[in-house]
Write a protein that holds these residues in place. Sequence first.
Motif, PDB file in Angstrom:
ATOM      1  N   PHE A  48       0.823  -1.208   0.000  1.00 33.91           N
ATOM      2  CA  PHE A  48       0.000   0.000   0.000  1.00 33.91           C
ATOM      3  C   PHE A  48       0.856   1.257   0.000  1.00 33.91           C
ATOM      4  CE2 PHE A  48      -0.123  -2.284   4.053  1.00 33.91           C
ATOM      5  CZ  PHE A  48       0.710  -1.493   4.818  1.00 33.91           C
ATOM      6  N   GLY A  49       2.115   1.166   0.380  1.00 33.32           N
ATOM      7  CA  GLY A  49       3.071   2.274   0.309  1.00 33.32           C
ATOM      8  C   GLY A  49       4.202   1.957  -0.652  1.00 33.32           C
ATOM      9  N   ASN A  50       3.931   1.041  -1.590  1.00 33.54           N
ATOM     10  CA  ASN A  50       4.917   0.594  -2.586  1.00 33.54           C
ATOM     11  C   ASN A  50       6.192   0.066  -1.937  1.00 33.54           C
ATOM     12  OD1 ASN A  50       3.309   1.175  -4.868  1.00 33.54           O
ATOM     13  ND2 ASN A  50       3.841   3.322  -4.647  1.00 33.54           N
ATOM     14  N   TRP A  51       6.082  -0.446  -0.702  1.00 34.29           N
ATOM     15  CA  TRP A  51       7.208  -0.988   0.053  1.00 34.29           C
ATOM     16  C   TRP A  51       8.303   0.060   0.255  1.00 34.29           C
ATOM     17  CZ3 TRP A  51       6.562  -5.439   2.545  1.00 34.29           C
ATOM     18  CH2 TRP A  51       5.605  -6.335   2.065  1.00 34.29           C
ATOM     19  N   GLN A  52       7.939   1.338   0.154  1.00 36.44           N
ATOM     20  CA  GLN A  52       8.932   2.409   0.246  1.00 36.44           C
ATOM     21  C   GLN A  52       8.778   3.267   1.496  1.00 36.44           C
ATOM     22  OE1 GLN A  52      11.526   2.798  -2.035  1.00 36.44           O
ATOM     23  NE2 GLN A  52      10.728   0.792  -2.602  1.00 36.44           N
ATOM     24  N   VAL A  53       7.659   3.148   2.210  1.00 43.64           N
ATOM     25  CA  VAL A  53       7.403   3.990   3.374  1.00 43.64           C
ATOM     26  C   VAL A  53       7.181   3.093   4.587  1.00 43.64           C
ATOM     27  CG1 VAL A  53       5.904   5.747   4.391  1.00 43.64           C
ATOM     28  CG2 VAL A  53       6.327   5.749   1.929  1.00 43.64           C
ATOM     29  N   ARG A  54       7.755   3.497   5.695  1.00 41.33           N
ATOM     30  CA  ARG A  54       7.564   2.771   6.947  1.00 41.33           C
ATOM     31  C   ARG A  54       6.650   3.596   7.848  1.00 41.33           C
ATOM     32  NH1 ARG A  54      13.598   0.327   7.865  1.00 41.33           N
ATOM     33  NH2 ARG A  54      13.556  -0.908   5.972  1.00 41.33           N
ATOM     34  N   TYR A  55       5.580   2.960   8.299  1.00 41.29           N
ATOM     35  CA  TYR A  55       4.591   3.618   9.138  1.00 41.29           C
ATOM     36  C   TYR A  55       4.818   3.203  10.594  1.00 41.29           C
ATOM     37  CZ  TYR A  55       2.565   4.327   4.586  1.00 41.29           C
ATOM     38  OH  TYR A  55       2.381   4.687   3.283  1.00 41.29           O
ATOM     39  N   PRO A  56       5.162   4.132  11.470  1.00 37.21           N
ATOM     40  CA  PRO A  56       5.436   3.780  12.873  1.00 37.21           C
ATOM     41  C   PRO A  56       4.155   3.397  13.610  1.00 37.21           C
ATOM     42  CG  PRO A  56       5.590   6.148  12.565  1.00 37.21           C
ATOM     43  CD  PRO A  56       5.356   5.561  11.206  1.00 37.21           C
ATOM     44  N   LEU A  57       4.271   2.419  14.489  1.00 33.07           N
ATOM     45  CA  LEU A  57       3.179   2.017  15.357  1.00 33.07           C
ATOM     46  C   LEU A  57       3.414   2.614  16.735  1.00 33.07           C
ATOM     47  CD1 LEU A  57       3.311  -0.232  13.045  1.00 33.07           C
ATOM     48  CD2 LEU A  57       2.003  -1.618  14.636  1.00 33.07           C
ATOM     49  N   THR A  58       2.337   2.834  17.476  1.00 33.76           N
ATOM     50  CA  THR A  58       2.392   3.394  18.816  1.00 33.76           C
ATOM     51  C   THR A  58       2.144   2.281  19.829  1.00 33.76           C
ATOM     52  OG1 THR A  58       1.547   5.481  17.981  1.00 33.76           O
ATOM     53  CG2 THR A  58       1.409   5.124  20.355  1.00 33.76           C
ATOM     54  N   TYR A  59       2.930   2.273  20.901  1.00 33.50           N
ATOM     55  CA  TYR A  59       2.819   1.214  21.901  1.00 33.50           C
ATOM     56  C   TYR A  59       1.768   1.543  22.960  1.00 33.50           C
ATOM     57  CZ  TYR A  59       4.073  -2.337  25.298  1.00 33.50           C
ATOM     58  OH  TYR A  59       4.031  -3.396  26.159  1.00 33.50           O
ATOM     59  N   ASP A  60       0.923   0.551  23.232  1.00 33.10           N
ATOM     60  CA  ASP A  60      -0.080   0.632  24.295  1.00 33.10           C
ATOM     61  C   ASP A  60       0.350  -0.323  25.398  1.00 33.10           C
ATOM     62  OD1 ASP A  60      -2.246   0.342  25.998  1.00 33.10           O
ATOM     63  OD2 ASP A  60      -3.707   0.005  24.404  1.00 33.10           O
ATOM     64  N   ASN A  62      -0.847  -0.892  28.339  1.00 30.65           N
ATOM     65  CA  ASN A  62      -1.923  -1.598  29.038  1.00 30.65           C
ATOM     66  C   ASN A  62      -2.309  -2.896  28.337  1.00 30.65           C
ATOM     67  OD1 ASN A  62      -2.175   0.367  31.051  1.00 30.65           O
ATOM     68  ND2 ASN A  62      -3.526   1.597  29.759  1.00 30.65           N
ATOM     69  N   ASN A  63      -2.267  -2.868  27.006  1.00 35.40           N
ATOM     70  CA  ASN A  63      -2.672  -4.038  26.219  1.00 35.40           C
ATOM     71  C   ASN A  63      -1.489  -4.792  25.611  1.00 35.40           C
ATOM     72  OD1 ASN A  63      -5.530  -3.706  26.557  1.00 35.40           O
ATOM     73  ND2 ASN A  63      -5.375  -1.942  25.201  1.00 35.40           N
ATOM     74  N   HIS A  64      -0.280  -4.312  25.864  1.00 35.41           N
ATOM     75  CA  HIS A  64       0.936  -4.934  25.322  1.00 35.41           C
ATOM     76  C   HIS A  64       0.846  -5.103  23.804  1.00 35.41           C
ATOM     77  CE1 HIS A  64       2.273  -5.689  29.382  1.00 35.41           C
ATOM     78  NE2 HIS A  64       1.094  -6.210  29.645  1.00 35.41           N
ATOM     79  N   GLN A  65       0.504  -4.011  23.138  1.00 34.70           N
ATOM     80  CA  GLN A  65       0.398  -4.074  21.684  1.00 34.70           C
ATOM     81  C   GLN A  65       0.785  -2.746  21.049  1.00 34.70           C
ATOM     82  OE1 GLN A  65      -3.705  -5.138  21.115  1.00 34.70           O
ATOM     83  NE2 GLN A  65      -4.421  -3.034  21.177  1.00 34.70           N
ATOM     84  N   TRP A  66       1.221  -2.854  19.803  1.00 33.63           N
ATOM     85  CA  TRP A  66       1.575  -1.706  18.985  1.00 33.63           C
ATOM     86  C   TRP A  66       0.482  -1.560  17.932  1.00 33.63           C
ATOM     87  CZ3 TRP A  66       6.368   0.929  19.457  1.00 33.63           C
ATOM     88  CH2 TRP A  66       7.272   0.360  20.363  1.00 33.63           C
ATOM     89  N   THR A  67       0.048  -0.318  17.661  1.00 39.19           N
ATOM     90  CA  THR A  67      -1.011  -0.112  16.672  1.00 39.19           C
ATOM     91  C   THR A  67      -0.750   1.120  15.821  1.00 39.19           C
ATOM     92  OG1 THR A  67      -2.355   1.199  18.199  1.00 39.19           O
ATOM     93  CG2 THR A  67      -2.802  -1.181  18.117  1.00 39.19           C
ATOM     94  N   THR A  68      -1.359   1.097  14.648  1.00 38.27           N
ATOM     95  CA  THR A  68      -1.434   2.276  13.794  1.00 38.27           C
ATOM     96  C   THR A  68      -2.693   2.144  12.959  1.00 38.27           C
ATOM     97  OG1 THR A  68      -0.231   3.755  12.306  1.00 38.27           O
ATOM     98  CG2 THR A  68      -0.130   1.398  11.797  1.00 38.27           C
ATOM     99  N   GLN A  69      -3.229   3.273  12.535  1.00 36.20           N
ATOM    100  CA  GLN A  69      -4.409   3.270  11.669  1.00 36.20           C
ATOM    101  C   GLN A  69      -4.048   3.974  10.382  1.00 36.20           C
ATOM    102  OE1 GLN A  69      -8.201   4.231  13.434  1.00 36.20           O
ATOM    103  NE2 GLN A  69      -8.870   5.277  11.573  1.00 36.20           N
ATOM    104  N   LEU A  70      -4.340   3.315   9.260  1.00 33.97           N
ATOM    105  CA  LEU A  70      -4.055   3.872   7.945  1.00 33.97           C
ATOM    106  C   LEU A  70      -5.325   3.853   7.102  1.00 33.97           C
ATOM    107  CD1 LEU A  70      -0.758   1.923   7.120  1.00 33.97           C
ATOM    108  CD2 LEU A  70      -0.955   4.203   8.113  1.00 33.97           C
ATOM    109  N   LYS A  71      -5.457   4.809   6.207  1.00 31.89           N
ATOM    110  CA  LYS A  71      -6.563   4.841   5.256  1.00 31.89           C
ATOM    111  C   LYS A  71      -6.030   4.260   3.944  1.00 31.89           C
ATOM    112  CE  LYS A  71      -9.706   8.152   5.408  1.00 31.89           C
ATOM    113  NZ  LYS A  71     -10.969   7.472   5.597  1.00 31.89           N
ATOM    114  N   ILE A  72      -6.532   3.059   3.598  1.00 30.22           N
ATOM    115  CA  ILE A  72      -5.974   2.285   2.488  1.00 30.22           C
ATOM    116  C   ILE A  72      -7.048   2.009   1.443  1.00 30.22           C
ATOM    117  CG2 ILE A  72      -4.874   0.108   1.867  1.00 30.22           C
ATOM    118  CD1 ILE A  72      -3.697   0.028   4.646  1.00 30.22           C
ATOM    119  N   LYS A  73      -6.661   2.059   0.175  1.00 31.47           N
ATOM    120  CA  LYS A  73      -7.606   1.796  -0.914  1.00 31.47           C
ATOM    121  C   LYS A  73      -7.973   0.311  -0.963  1.00 31.47           C
ATOM    122  CE  LYS A  73      -4.037   1.203  -4.425  1.00 31.47           C
ATOM    123  NZ  LYS A  73      -3.512   1.682  -5.691  1.00 31.47           N
TER     124      LYS A  73
END
Length: 109
Positions: A48-60, A62-73
């Motif tokens: 979705f980013g042509n393997w050229q962009v790295r999208y950072p995730l944010t650490y939570d 409390n839930n021991h997880q990393w997340t990010t939200q992207l708007k993807i076609k």
Amino acid sequence: LKSLISNSQNKFPISTNDNKVIDKNGKDIVFTFKTNDAHNTVQLCGSFGNWQVRYPLTYDSNNHQWTTQLKIKKGIHYYKYLVDGQWVINNDEEIHIEDDGSVNNMIII
């Protein structure tokens, strides 16, 4: 606004928080990487980013997880997580094995 910053270590741009809209008409997708291990950084990279962009995730913590939200076609997209500099797949998400044996996560939108 500058939407990308350069990562001199690996020559791939890293998305900033203002650049999470890959397709303005796309669907909001939340990517989650759960872990009980300590990590410094988790990033997402995919077709979705042509393997050229790295999208950072944010650490939570409390839930021991990393997340990010992207708007993807809509379409089929392949991706991997970059965890402290190591490429990994998320075994909790759909997996696709290419003809050459490379393994990625896959999402159909």
